[in-house]
Design a protein around this motif. Structure first.
Motif, PDB file in Angstrom:
ATOM      1  N   THR A 160      79.705  69.416 100.126  1.00  0.00           N
ATOM      2  CA  THR A 160      79.892  70.850  99.883  1.00  0.00           C
ATOM      3  C   THR A 160      80.632  71.512 101.043  1.00  0.00           C
ATOM      4  N   MET A 161      80.273  71.112 102.264  1.00  0.00           N
ATOM      5  CA  MET A 161      80.938  71.671 103.446  1.00  0.00           C
ATOM      6  C   MET A 161      82.385  71.222 103.519  1.00  0.00           C
ATOM      7  N   ALA A 162      82.668  70.004 103.035  1.00  0.00           N
ATOM      8  CA  ALA A 162      84.053  69.524 103.029  1.00  0.00           C
ATOM      9  C   ALA A 162      84.901  70.347 102.074  1.00  0.00           C
ATOM     10  N   LEU A 163      84.312  70.717 100.916  1.00  0.00           N
ATOM     11  CA  LEU A 163      85.042  71.554  99.970  1.00  0.00           C
ATOM     12  C   LEU A 163      85.329  72.926 100.558  1.00  0.00           C
ATOM     13  N   ALA A 164      84.419  73.368 101.455  1.00  0.00           N
ATOM     14  CA  ALA A 164      84.609  74.676 102.101  1.00  0.00           C
ATOM     15  C   ALA A 164      85.499  74.583 103.328  1.00  0.00           C
ATOM     16  N   GLY A 165      85.880  73.358 103.688  1.00  0.00           N
ATOM     17  CA  GLY A 165      86.780  73.181 104.823  1.00  0.00           C
ATOM     18  C   GLY A 165      86.103  73.058 106.161  1.00  0.00           C
ATOM     19  N   THR A 166      84.745  72.963 106.187  1.00  0.00           N
ATOM     20  CA  THR A 166      84.035  72.840 107.456  1.00  0.00           C
ATOM     21  C   THR A 166      83.628  71.403 107.772  1.00  0.00           C
ATOM     22  N   ALA A 167      83.977  70.470 106.912  1.00  0.00           N
ATOM     23  CA  ALA A 167      83.720  69.040 107.150  1.00  0.00           C
ATOM     24  C   ALA A 167      84.886  68.260 106.573  1.00  0.00           C
ATOM     25  N   THR A 168      84.970  66.987 106.938  1.00  0.00           N
ATOM     26  CA  THR A 168      86.089  66.157 106.509  1.00  0.00           C
ATOM     27  C   THR A 168      85.617  65.104 105.509  1.00  0.00           C
ATOM     28  N   ALA A 169      86.591  64.479 104.861  1.00  0.00           N
ATOM     29  CA  ALA A 169      86.276  63.384 103.940  1.00  0.00           C
ATOM     30  C   ALA A 169      85.624  62.225 104.681  1.00  0.00           C
ATOM     31  N   ALA A 170      86.012  62.025 105.942  1.00  0.00           N
ATOM     32  CA  ALA A 170      85.403  60.961 106.741  1.00  0.00           C
ATOM     33  C   ALA A 170      83.926  61.241 106.961  1.00  0.00           C
ATOM     34  N   ASP A 171      83.592  62.524 107.157  1.00  0.00           N
ATOM     35  CA  ASP A 171      82.179  62.873 107.317  1.00  0.00           C
ATOM     36  C   ASP A 171      81.386  62.550 106.052  1.00  0.00           C
ATOM     37  N   VAL A 172      81.953  62.833 104.912  1.00  0.00           N
ATOM     38  CA  VAL A 172      81.282  62.533 103.644  1.00  0.00           C
ATOM     39  C   VAL A 172      81.056  61.029 103.505  1.00  0.00           C
ATOM     40  N   ALA A 173      82.089  60.240 103.840  1.00  0.00           N
ATOM     41  CA  ALA A 173      81.985  58.778 103.731  1.00  0.00           C
ATOM     42  C   ALA A 173      80.898  58.236 104.658  1.00  0.00           C
ATOM     43  N   LYS A 174      80.819  58.771 105.881  1.00  0.00           N
ATOM     44  CA  LYS A 174      79.789  58.322 106.813  1.00  0.00           C
ATOM     45  C   LYS A 174      78.381  58.626 106.293  1.00  0.00           C
ATOM     46  N   ALA A 175      78.221  59.837 105.744  1.00  0.00           N
ATOM     47  CA  ALA A 175      76.900  60.207 105.229  1.00  0.00           C
ATOM     48  C   ALA A 175      76.522  59.337 104.031  1.00  0.00           C
ATOM     49  N   MET A 176      77.479  59.091 103.139  1.00  0.00           N
ATOM     50  CA  MET A 176      77.206  58.235 101.985  1.00  0.00           C
ATOM     51  C   MET A 176      76.910  56.799 102.426  1.00  0.00           C
ATOM     52  N   GLY A 177      77.630  56.337 103.433  1.00  0.00           N
ATOM     53  CA  GLY A 177      77.417  54.971 103.926  1.00  0.00           C
ATOM     54  C   GLY A 177      76.024  54.769 104.499  1.00  0.00           C
ATOM     55  N   GLN A 178      75.536  55.774 105.245  1.00  0.00           N
ATOM     56  CA  GLN A 178      74.197  55.634 105.817  1.00  0.00           C
ATOM     57  C   GLN A 178      73.137  55.620 104.720  1.00  0.00           C
ATOM     58  N   ALA A 179      73.286  56.453 103.695  1.00  0.00           N
ATOM     59  CA  ALA A 179      72.322  56.463 102.591  1.00  0.00           C
ATOM     60  C   ALA A 179      72.320  55.110 101.868  1.00  0.00           C
ATOM     61  N   SER A 180      73.512  54.554 101.660  1.00  0.00           N
ATOM     62  CA  SER A 180      73.599  53.252 100.995  1.00  0.00           C
ATOM     63  C   SER A 180      72.987  52.151 101.858  1.00  0.00           C
ATOM     64  N   SER A 181      73.183  52.265 103.177  1.00  0.00           N
ATOM     65  CA  SER A 181      72.599  51.262 104.085  1.00  0.00           C
ATOM     66  C   SER A 181      71.077  51.272 104.022  1.00  0.00           C
ATOM     67  N   THR A 182      70.501  52.453 103.949  1.00  0.00           N
ATOM     68  CA  THR A 182      69.040  52.556 103.835  1.00  0.00           C
ATOM     69  C   THR A 182      68.563  52.013 102.496  1.00  0.00           C
TER      70      THR A 182
END
Length: 495
Positions: free
Chosen positions: A212-234
């Motif tokens: 959501t923050m990436a869509l608003a321009g306050t986060a990047t696509a790389a940030d989204v990928a990192k967050a998704m990667g950690q959830a998948s790792s868990t």
């Protein structure tokens, strides 16, 4: 008085004095067994979390884990476990061997009877004779145990029976411990699976927030990928934990005498990890000489093979057997014991070993070496028991200290993760700080759960080391139900 009765009275008159003399003159060769004296420490070295001044409370120790399902599984395992069934069969075998050895001390008596139809050869006059002949009698024999070979055999068999009974207790001790350990492991896996799923769900929420923050321009696509990667790792930890849980349940099923998948539905609903009541009394080290069944079994085996030395020694001495028989023969069945031929014989038989190329002495040496082996095994069993208790005491006390530190760590990491998420929503911290905090909180919580499992496992190991096992009634006199025609069969049991 008939001839048969006169012969029987004569035989009694000859036998009784000889039997009395044999009983009075008999002796037992070989060493008499004395329980070995073992030097053990006066106290346990690690007293943290224990009450050494009190005797160990080993009776149904698993009840202190306060889990009704575990209590039920222990009962079912004792009733259905195949190792227990095999140990009970060994006891029945040992009892039969004891009765067999004891029977050799008594005289043996065999009865015989025959009836024949005979025809004599033709005479010169061409006539022949056909007649019936009836015979009845008794044969008796008795080996006089002058040097105690049979007495030592009975003694060895009795000690062997004691050892088999201790083997059953040892099997029950191991069984109860294994059931409790696998049950704790299963509940631990369930709790860790639930934690992994909760943590992954929280991390997914962080990933959605980042999207959501990436869509608003306050986060990047790389940030989204990192967050998704950690959830998948868990989430990736869940299959491994599920496999460990399944293995524990399968083992529990087999321990209770069922097919591996029998308890899956029954244990599906998660419950908390069993928590023992601590501290526990451990008694003194000398107690294990009486409470540990493997130590007692080793001591009984040492006694058994001490008796076998006397058995081998007695074979080097002369042996005397008394044998006798009395028989009656008649041409008519009704004449047996009356108008019949009465015959009897009685006499001792002496056997003296003169030359055997040292075989009998070698047999004595073999018996002594076996006795020494079992004495060493007894000492090793005592040392192993002491080591088991000391290791369990250290593990339990240190794990409790570690658990306290881990609880504090998990609380701090949990607080940090919640604070980082709040700051991240406000735009006051970076995603990397949030991901690191969430990863640390999940790791700390998971390690804390593993420590709780370790405490329960160490508690179980300590009770096993002290000799705590099943102290209820076990009927070893009845065999398992086996079909007389088809032999042993495996029955389906999926409850």
């Amino acid at each position: 008085m008939t001839g048969f009765e006169r012969g029987l009275r004569t035989a009694k008159g000859l036998l009784l004095p000889v039997f009395t003399a044999a009983l009075l003159s008999g002796c037992v060769v070989g060493p008499d067994y004395r329980t070995p004296l073992m030097v053990v420490p006066a106290t346990w070295s690690d007293r943290t979390g224990t009450k050494p001044a009190k005797p160990a409370e080993l009776s149904k120790w698993w009840l202190k884990l306060r889990d009704p399902e575990l209590n039920a599984l222990v009962e079912e395992a004792v009733a259905g476990n195949l190792d227990v069934a095999a140990a009970k069969a060994k006891i029945r075998k040992a009892r039969a061997s004891y009765r067999q050895s004891a029977g050799a001390l008594a005289p043996s008596l065999d009865g015989s009877a025959s009836a024949t139809r005979n025809k004599s050869a033709a005479t010169t006059s061409g006539s022949n004779s056909v007649y019936s002949e009836y015979q009845a009698g008794f044969d008796a024999s008795w080996e006089l145990d002058l040097f105690g070979a049979n007495h030592r055999a009975v003694e060895a068999a009795r000690y062997g029976l004691d050892a088999s009974q201790e083997e059953l207790r040892s099997t029950l001790l191991t069984l109860v411990g294994d059931v409790a350990s696998n049950y704790v492991q299963a509940r631990g896996y369930q709790t860790r699976i639930a934690l992994a799923r909760r943590s992954a769900a929280s991390q997914r929420q962080t990933a959605e927030l980042t999207r959501t923050m990436a869509l608003a321009g306050t986060a990047t696509a790389a940030d989204v990928a990192k967050a998704m990667g950690q959830a998948s790792s868990t989430e990736a930890d869940v299959p491994s934990l599920e496999a460990g849980y399944a293995e524990s349940v399968h083992r529990l099923s087999v321990l209770t005498g069922r097919p591996p998948a029998a308890l899956i539905a029954r244990l599906k609903r998660p419950t908390p990890i069993p928590t023992p009541r601590l501290p526990i009394p451990t008694g003194i080290p000398a107690d294990i000489l009486l409470t540990r069944p493997d130590v007692r079994m080793a001591e009984r085996q040492c006694a058994q093979y001490t008796a076998k030395i006397g058995q081998a020694e007695a074979a080097r001495y002369p042996s005397v057997s008394l044998t006798g028989d009395i028989s009656t023969t008649a041409l008519k069945l009704g004449d047996l014991g009356r108008n019949s031929t009465i015959g009897w014989s009685f006499g001792p038989t002496l056997s003296v070993p003169l030359f055997n190329a040292g075989q009998l002495q070698a047999a004595v040496d073999v018996a002594k070496a076996q006795r020494d082996q079992y004495f060493i095994a007894y000492k090793a069993a005592v040392l192993t028991a002491l080591e088991n208790v000391e290791n369990a005491l250290v593990s339990l006390s240190q794990e409790r200290i570690r658990n306290g530190k881990l609880a504090s760590s998990a609380k701090s990491y949990g607080d940090a993760a919640r604070l980082e998420r709040t700051l991240y929503k406000a735009g006051e911290t970076s995603l990397l700080d949030v991901l690191d905090a969430e990863r640390s909180a999940y790791s700390a919580d998971d390690t804390l759960l593993q420590s709780r499992v370790s405490i329960a496992t160490d508690y179980i190991a300590l009770n096993k080391a002290l000799g705590g096992g099943w102290d209820g009634t076990i009927d070893s006199s009845k065999p398992e139900i086996i079909d007389a025609k088809t032999g042993p069969r495996l029955a389906s049991n999926t409850q």
